[in-house]
Structures are given as C-alpha cells and as structure tokens.
Write an enzyme that holds these catalytic residues in place. Structure first.
Site, PDB file in Angstrom:
ATOM      1  N   ARG A 160       2.206 -12.431   4.403  1.00 36.23           N
ATOM      2  CA  ARG A 160       3.650 -12.600   4.251  1.00 36.23           C
ATOM      3  C   ARG A 160       4.466 -12.163   5.461  1.00 36.23           C
ATOM      4  NH1 ARG A 160       5.656 -10.959  -1.621  1.00 36.23           N
ATOM      5  NH2 ARG A 160       7.477 -12.049  -0.784  1.00 36.23           N
TER       6      ARG A 160
ATOM      7  N   HIS B 194      -3.068 -16.336   9.561  1.00 35.76           N
ATOM      8  CA  HIS B 194      -2.447 -15.084   9.132  1.00 35.76           C
ATOM      9  C   HIS B 194      -2.962 -13.880   9.918  1.00 35.76           C
ATOM     10  CE1 HIS B 194      -0.513 -17.250   5.959  1.00 35.76           C
ATOM     11  NE2 HIS B 194      -1.647 -17.538   5.348  1.00 35.76           N
TER      12      HIS B 194
ATOM     13  N   PRO C  91       0.831  -1.210   0.000  1.00 36.23           N
ATOM     14  CA  PRO C  91       0.000   0.000   0.000  1.00 36.23           C
ATOM     15  C   PRO C  91       0.862   1.255   0.000  1.00 36.23           C
ATOM     16  CG  PRO C  91      -0.817  -1.588   1.591  1.00 36.23           C
ATOM     17  CD  PRO C  91       0.503  -2.098   1.114  1.00 36.23           C
ATOM     18  N   GLU C  92       0.495   2.217  -0.849  1.00 28.34           N
ATOM     19  CA  GLU C  92       1.207   3.486  -0.925  1.00 28.34           C
ATOM     20  C   GLU C  92       0.319   4.570  -0.322  1.00 28.34           C
ATOM     21  OE1 GLU C  92       2.883   4.113  -4.858  1.00 28.34           O
ATOM     22  OE2 GLU C  92       3.043   1.961  -5.190  1.00 28.34           O
TER      23      GLU C  92
END
Length: 278
Positions: free
Chosen positions: A117, A98, A2-3
């Site tokens: 991840r 997760h 995400p930016e």
C-alpha cells in the site's frame, strides 16, 4: 499495522541476520518510500556502510550504521523487511512491483523493503531523534510505571482509547493491544482518560505489559500482512480475547464481543466486562 511486539520481533530477527554486513548496492524503485534525504542521496550514502546494531523506538526499526548514520524504517500498514540469504535469491521478489527498495550486502545477502500500500517510509539521518523526537514513553521500559501512566492520563481530558493510541504519549501501542489491555483491565475505551481510579490505572498498567509481553513471546500477531524478515507469521492471534472477535463469545463472561467506532477507529469490547461508567 505492525505494533510494538511485531516490530520488536522484526528487530530481533534482523539483528541475527544483518549485524556486521556491509552495504554494497542500493536500488530505490519508488522514490516516495524515502522520507529523507532524496532517494539518490539515500542510496549513495548507504553504500559502504556496515550495520552495527538494530533496535526499536516505538514502531520504528532503527538500524545503526558505521560510519555513523541511522536508517529508520516505519512499516505503516503493509510494509515488510524481507531478508534473503545469498543462496536463496528469488528473482520474483526483486522484480515485484511492490518491492520499493533493495539493499544488497557485500556477502550477496539482500534486504528487501516490500510495501503493497506504499505507506511505509525509510529515513537515513545523523541522529534518530530527528525522526523519533516526539515519541512518548516505551511501555516495556523501566520508566513506564503506574505513577507515570496515571500522570499521562490524568493530565488530559480525552477519550481513553485515543489517548492510549497517541504515540506522543505512549510509543508502540496500536489498535490490537490497546483493545486487549482494556479488556484485560475491565475498562471501557470510551472512559475519559482522567477518570480512572488509582486501582484502574494499576490494572491498566499491568494489562498493557501483560498483553505486549505475551504477544512478543508469540512473535507478534498476524491477521493479514505481517511477517517477520524470514517470512514467518506471528502466533499470537489465538491469544486475542476481543480484537477481531466481533460476535464471538467473551472467554471471561460468555457475552458476545462487540465492535464500536471511536475516533474513526474500530474498537472491540465486551460491554458486560467493560462497563461504561459516566
């Protein structure tokens, strides 16, 4: 990852969901998700605090708590903050391998930190600057002017794309919006950062603001993992001009979009529109 537009969208959604809520319980399922302090101290110090504000610095989500503490979240590649109202608690999310941190409020609403991840990190600190001290200028802030951008780039003899991605120079830009801004400004990413003319600096400054503002209006870009706290995808993918469009035709000149590697990162360009001037 995400930016700025994605993180800002998350901040705005969270602001309408969790401000005023008091933390009742915290469960840390994977201790390495916590950057500081220890996982045990993190959980103990969060309980009893009330969310008073949610903001952003670069790609960090900053949650202000009372009594005064700050919870900073960096989502990295696949991290997500998922808000679930008390009436909709999904058992599968609570037991998902997760789901690394679970924060339950006194209202029984819950905020989940989910990260496939495991690159995302949470920090609980006395001052956000303990984490964000090295970040550069905000590209949607008043301080980000063409003059400042020219100074940032002109002082350095670096490849332009890596310079724009350097979070210590400009905070929040990532691969997607750097590629989009360079295409819009008709500048090749392999240019030297100090080779831009004043007109090119002005064009790049305007392009950065334009692509970020557009993406923010579309609630970000979802290509794979990004979702907002309500599970909604961003709608900006259809507006992308070069990023992820390798082999497709440029909407400006009709030539094919190319993918090149710069500093071990993929970059998408139209070589016809973005001529490399040595």
């Amino acid at each position: 990852m995400p930016e700025l537009p994605e993180v800002e969208t998350i901040v705005r959604k969270l602001s309408s969901r969790i401000i005023g809520l008091q933390v009742a319980a915290v469960v840390v399922n994977w201790e390495r998700s916590i950057a500081r302090p220890s996982a045990q101290e993190f959980a103990e110090q969060l309980v009893g605090r009330t969310v008073s504000a949610v903001s952003r610095r670069g790609k960090y989500i900053v949650i202000t708590l009372a009594p005064e503490k700050y919870l900073l979240v960096h989502l990295r590649m696949t991290g997500r903050l998922i808000f679930v109202p008390a009436a909709e608690q999904p058992q599968l999310l609570a037991t998902d391998r997760h789901t690394h941190v679970i924060c339950t409020f006194t209202t029984h609403d819950t905020l989940y930190f989910h990260d496939t991840r495991k690159f995302g990190r949470l920090s609980l600190v006395d001052d956000p600057a303990q984490v964000t001290f090295a970040l550069g200028v905000e590209p949607l802030g008043a301080a980000f002017t063409p003059v400042l951008l020219g100074a940032i780039l002109g002082k350095r003899h670096r490849l332009l794309k890596p310079a724009l991605l350097d979070q210590t120079l400009i905070a929040g830009l990532g691969n997607i919006y750097t590629d989009e801004a360079l295409w819009l400004a008709r500048i090749h990413p392999l240019r030297a950062s100090n080779s831009l003319t004043p007109d090119e600096v002005q064009a790049l400054h305007s392009a950065i603001i334009e692509v970020l503002t557009c993406a923010l209006g579309n609630h970000g870009t979802t290509l794979r993992d990004y979702r907002d706290p309500d599970g909604q995808a961003g709608a900006n993918e259809s507006c992308l001009q070069v990023y992820g469009r390798e082999g497709q035709f440029c909407n400006r000149c009709g030539k094919p979009i190319e993918r090149i590697i710069i500093a071990q990162r993929s970059s998408h360009i139209c070589a016809h529109c973005q001529v490399l001037r040595r």
